[in-house]
Design a protein around this motif. Structure first.
Motif, short mmCIF file in Angstrom:
data_model
loop_
_atom_site.label_atom_id
_atom_site.label_comp_id
_atom_site.label_asym_id
_atom_site.label_seq_id
_atom_site.Cartn_x
_atom_site.Cartn_y
_atom_site.Cartn_z
N GLU A 145 -0.27 46.22 -3.28
CA GLU A 145 0.47 46.92 -2.21
C GLU A 145 1.93 47.15 -2.55
O GLU A 145 2.70 47.63 -1.72
CB GLU A 145 0.39 46.12 -0.90
N ASP A 147 -3.47 39.44 -0.19
CA ASP A 147 -4.32 38.42 0.42
C ASP A 147 -5.18 37.70 -0.61
O ASP A 147 -5.42 36.49 -0.52
CB ASP A 147 -5.22 39.04 1.50
N TRP A 170 3.71 47.36 5.39
CA TRP A 170 2.66 46.36 5.24
C TRP A 170 2.45 45.58 6.54
O TRP A 170 1.32 45.31 6.95
CB TRP A 170 3.02 45.41 4.11
N ASP A 171 3.56 45.25 7.22
CA ASP A 171 3.48 44.55 8.50
C ASP A 171 2.74 45.40 9.54
O ASP A 171 1.93 44.90 10.32
CB ASP A 171 4.87 44.20 9.02
N TYR A 219 0.54 47.73 8.91
CA TYR A 219 -0.88 47.76 8.51
C TYR A 219 -1.58 46.47 8.92
O TYR A 219 -2.72 46.51 9.42
CB TYR A 219 -0.97 47.96 6.99
N GLN A 220 -0.92 45.34 8.73
CA GLN A 220 -1.50 44.05 9.11
C GLN A 220 -1.74 43.98 10.61
O GLN A 220 -2.79 43.49 11.06
CB GLN A 220 -0.59 42.90 8.67
N ARG A 221 -0.76 44.47 11.39
CA ARG A 221 -0.91 44.46 12.85
C ARG A 221 -2.07 45.37 13.28
O ARG A 221 -2.84 45.03 14.18
CB ARG A 221 0.39 44.91 13.53
N GLN A 226 -4.69 46.15 11.50
CA GLN A 226 -5.94 45.49 11.11
C GLN A 226 -6.32 44.41 12.12
O GLN A 226 -7.49 44.27 12.48
CB GLN A 226 -5.79 44.86 9.72
#
Length: 200
Positions: free
Chosen positions: A30, A91, A151-152, A154-156, A158
């Motif tokens: 990423e 991850d 990225w944050d 995207y994580q939220r 997901q």
């Protein structure tokens, strides 16, 4: 005139600790910058070909010289790590260190100029501190700040998707349970009615 000088092969392994911290961190798939520290334990191979390769690289008198050996294998260790981590999501790198270790062991086989990789320990993997990065490399800091924000997000997203999936499955299960209960109650009522009709 032949020399009586003997080549002494060091049997003790050499431990090499490589740390990639801050602006010298390693990029994952990423493009997140990671602080990574790894301890490698290597030793000279005992076959003649391995000994000759190692001697040609560091000098026969330096086969067990930690500084010379580290300098000789530095680029191979670093480039191999960068290549592997660049293909792995954060991850996986963070949570499945066994996979990273296995790939490193496999990729470094027969690439260390006659030295054999006995063991490696992944001592640290974490996201590079943006605060420390800002003090070292402003351009890299700004780049990583934007990447970290994306990225944050995207994580939220997901996490929200997973929560929606769990909620939908719970609703489906609840609907099925209610239907089963309704069917059971209907069957019981039918049996009661049959019993009452037979009695009267």
């Amino acid at each position: 005139m032949p020399s009586d000088k003997k080549l002494l092969i060091p049997l003790e392994p050499t431990q090499i600790r490589m740390s990639y911290i801050g602006a010298q961190g390693i990029l994952c798939k990423e493009q997140l910058l990671l602080d990574i520290s790894i301890m490698y334990q290597i030793c000279v191979g005992l076959d003649e070909d391995a000994i000759l390769k190692a001697a040609a690289k560091v000098g026969a008198e330096n086969l067990g010289n930690k500084e010379k050996v580290t300098t000789a294998v530095d680029n191979v260790l670093t480039n191999t790590l960068k290549m592997i981590v660049a293909e792995l999501p954060y991850d996986v790198v963070d949570k499945d260190r066994g996979k990273l270790r296995k790939q490193l062991m496999s990729s470094l086989h027969d690439k260390l100029y006659g030295y054999h990789l006995d063991y490696l320990d992944i001592e640290q993997i974490k996201l590079t501190s943006l605060e420390s990065l800002a003090q070292q490399d402003e351009a890299l800091f700004k780049q990583q700040e934007l990447i970290r924000e994306d990225w944050d997000k995207y994580q939220r997203q997901q996490l929200e998707n997973r929560l929606k999936l769990v909620t939908n499955r719970q609703l489906e299960l609840s609907t099925k349970i209610k239907a089963l209960i309704a069917d059971y109650q209907r069957v019981i009522r039918q049996k009661i009615n049959v019993f009452i009709n037979k009695t009267y």
